[in-house]
Every structure is written in C-alpha cells, then in structure tokens.
Design an enzyme around this catalytic site. Structure first.
Site, mmCIF file in Angstrom:
data_model
loop_
_atom_site.group_PDB
_atom_site.id
_atom_site.type_symbol
_atom_site.label_atom_id
_atom_site.label_comp_id
_atom_site.label_asym_id
_atom_site.label_seq_id
_atom_site.Cartn_x
_atom_site.Cartn_y
_atom_site.Cartn_z
ATOM 1 N N LYS A 125 -1.480 -8.555 12.739
ATOM 2 C CA LYS A 125 -1.601 -7.091 12.429
ATOM 3 C C LYS A 125 -3.493 -7.103 12.782
ATOM 4 O O LYS A 125 -3.778 -8.722 12.748
ATOM 5 C CB LYS A 125 -2.485 -7.290 11.050
ATOM 6 N N THR A 133 0.901 -4.413 4.082
ATOM 7 C CA THR A 133 0.455 -4.330 5.678
ATOM 8 C C THR A 133 0.661 -6.040 5.458
ATOM 9 O O THR A 133 -0.008 -6.418 6.613
ATOM 10 C CB THR A 133 -0.106 -3.123 5.987
ATOM 11 N N ASP A 134 -0.563 -6.406 4.816
ATOM 12 C CA ASP A 134 -0.982 -7.784 4.893
ATOM 13 C C ASP A 134 -0.517 -8.805 5.495
ATOM 14 O O ASP A 134 -1.022 -9.779 5.734
ATOM 15 C CB ASP A 134 -1.902 -8.019 3.757
ATOM 16 N N TYR A 143 -6.405 -27.784 30.739
ATOM 17 C CA TYR A 143 -7.181 -28.741 30.710
ATOM 18 C C TYR A 143 -7.182 -30.170 30.586
ATOM 19 O O TYR A 143 -6.566 -30.354 29.913
ATOM 20 C CB TYR A 143 -8.371 -27.916 30.315
ATOM 21 N N THR A 186 0.920 -1.134 -0.004
ATOM 22 C CA THR A 186 -0.218 -0.208 -0.127
ATOM 23 C C THR A 186 0.689 1.282 -0.103
ATOM 24 O O THR A 186 0.277 2.117 -0.517
ATOM 25 C CB THR A 186 -0.991 0.320 1.368
#
Length: 334
Positions: A156, A85-86, A275, A11
C-alpha cells in the site's frame, strides 16, 4: 462456474458511525450495494469469515482466512476475499505462504471508500476481482484499480488515494478493461501436487526501522524478547558501526536469532555486497531480503519461524523463492 466471495470486513464493508467508519456490513450486503449478483453464466456464493477493520487483524486470523480458502478449493472455480486495505498486503503475502499449490485463482480486494459512500471504488474493484477469479490462473493475487498483482509483491503506497497499491519490483500480472482480462505477465508456478494447508506462523517477530542514533542497547533489549527481527535499513543496506556500534549488537543477535535486512526504499531491494557497510552486515550474519517487499519479508520470517528456529534453516527459507516474492536467482543467493 461457481465463485466464492469471502468477507473479512474492512473499509469496503464499512458504514458511518458516531466513531467514524466501521466494518458493519456482511458480504451479501456489500455485493448487493455493488450491484453484483448471479450473472453472465457464473454463480456467486458468499460467506462471512470475519468482519473487522483490517487494523485489528492478527496473524492468527491469517490461518482462519486460509483455512476457509483451503476448504473451498474443491467446490469453487475461483475465490474472492474482501479485505481492509491497511493490512491487505500482509494477508496476501501470508496466504501465499500458507496455501501451497492453490488450484484456483484466489483474489483479494477492497476499497478506499466504503461501499455505502457515493463514488465508492468498491464496485470497480469487486468486478476486477471477479473477472480474474473466473478467467485467470491459479495463485494468490490482489485486485485494485483494474490491476491484478501477485500477492507477495503488493504494498500500500497511498493512505487515501484510490490507486493505493503498487506491485513492487515485479510487473502487474494483468489488467481488466471493459470486463476483458488482459494478461501482461504470467507468474512462474511454484511447487506441484495437491493443495496443502501449511499455516504455522510465529508472530513473535519485530520490524525495526534503522534511524541515525539507534541505540545498540535498545536493539539488544528488543532482540531478547523476540524470535526474529526485520531490520529496515537505508538504501541497498548496511549497519552503522561508527560512534554507536550497532553492528556488534546485530552480530551478537544474528548468531542466535535471524536478523533479516530490508530497505526503506520502495523499489530496488537490498544488495549487501555493494558497499563496505553492507559486506560487514553480511559477515555479521544478517540475512538479506533482496527485492522482497517489507510486508512479504515480515510475514515470510514469521512463517519460517513457525517451521524452524534454527538460524541457518531460516536463512535457507528466507533466500528461497517460494511464492514469487524473490526475483533473484537461487544460484546467486548466499
């Protein structure tokens, strides 16, 4: 002082097209539009490595970027990488594993708004990255919204907001305010000696999200086609065995291929001792990701499988703190 800025697209390097934003600008154009040039006693040099939307990046591209960084170590005092950024958190994790003993700061950054748009966050993020590249310490980091975060700890967390990245289960390393670097947490140094380029990764890994009703048959079919599995479980971790016996399918697979469990929860990590369903998963051979991010877990498994296919050797690698991705002390692992 010389700083190298490597461009990979994203971007930050995008402009409007008929099909929407697309990475079209070289890194020189990005810096020019951000108003960044040789100044304040340091020299900026640039090189375009890739020019892609980071959605299109593949594991093979990590080696391309990593090699460019490695070859620059001897010539530069700091390195900045502009990136989409992805998948930025995947790349920052990958570089943390394939670049051993980095001698200078390596800082990834990007922006949520293209440099070509009014009010873009690109200049702010670039200046943060450049400040840390000059004044920081060696390692792999991410710079975003005045924060410096360890490369193996970022995720992100927002698809549109400017403050899109968080450091998960780990403090921010530093902040940049008014051009001043404020150190908050200095990461531990992992490894000593000369820098090493250690890139083998095996991309034949799948990340599966555990959901109610997940079919054991589907799991087994998928496991046949891959070399390793990251299973994203609920909460502290565990595998269902009531009704659809997924646990048996996982047990069959885990004896032959690594199955690593992470969690759908953003913070806290996996504790398979808490657990009964978690303890059964441990008995089945599942490898806990502890407090690693989902991105670091996946990339680390690819990197481990690039070095060995033996399940126990992969387990040893996955449960060893290599680049700050784990908080848990080694003596507690098992």
């Amino acid at each position: 002082m010389k700083i190298l800025v490597l461009g990979t697209g994203g971007t930050i390097a995008s402009a409007r097209t008929e099909m929407g934003y697309k990475a079209t600008l070289g890194v020189d154009e990005v810096l020019q539009l951000a108003g960044i040039e040789k100044r304040d006693g340091f020299e900026v040099e640039t090189r375009d490595v890739l020019n892609l939307d980071s959605t299109l990046l593949q594991p093979e591209d990590w080696e391309v970027i990593g090699r460019a960084v490695f070859e620059a170590f001897s010539e530069y005092d700091g390195i900045v990488i502009t990136h989409g950024t992805d998948t930025l958190a995947y790349t920052s994790s990958a570089l943390s594993f394939i670049l051993r003993n980095p001698p200078v700061p390596v800082v990834l950054t990007g922006s949520m708004l293209p440099i070509t748009e009014p009010g873009s966050d690109a200049p702010r993020n670039l200046r943060t990255a450049l400040t840390f590249a000059q004044k920081g310490f060696p390692g792999i980091y991410v710079a975003f919204m005045d924060k410096i975060m360890l490369g193996t700890r970022v995720s992100k967390v927002h698809s549109l907001g400017l403050n899109a990245f968080q450091s998960i289960n780990y403090p921010d390393v530093a902040y940049v305010k008014g051009g001043e670097l404020l150190i908050r947490h200095r990461p531990r140094v992992f490894g000593k000696g000369e820098p090493e380029f250690d890139p083998p990764v095996d991309p034949n890994v799948v990340h599966l999200r555990l959901t109610p009703g997940l079919s054991p048959e589907v799991f087994l079919k998928i496991s046949e086609a891959v070399d390793g599995i990251v299973l994203e479980g609920y909460g502290a971790g565990g595998i269902p065995y009531r009704g659809r016996d997924l646990l048996s399918a996982v047990s069959r697979t885990a004896s032959q291929k690594p199955v690593v469990m992470t969690t759908q929860a953003l913070h806290g990590g996996v504790d398979l001792t808490k657990y009964e369903v978690g303890r059964r998963a441990l008995e089945a051979g599942v490898i806990p990701a502890y407090d690693m991010t989902k991105e670091a877990t996946l990339v680390k498994l690819m990197w481990a499988l690039g070095h060995t296919k033996e399940v126990e050797n992969v387990r040893r690698i996955m449960t060893t703190n290599i680049a700050g991705e784990l908080s848990i002390e080694k003596e507690r692992l098992g």
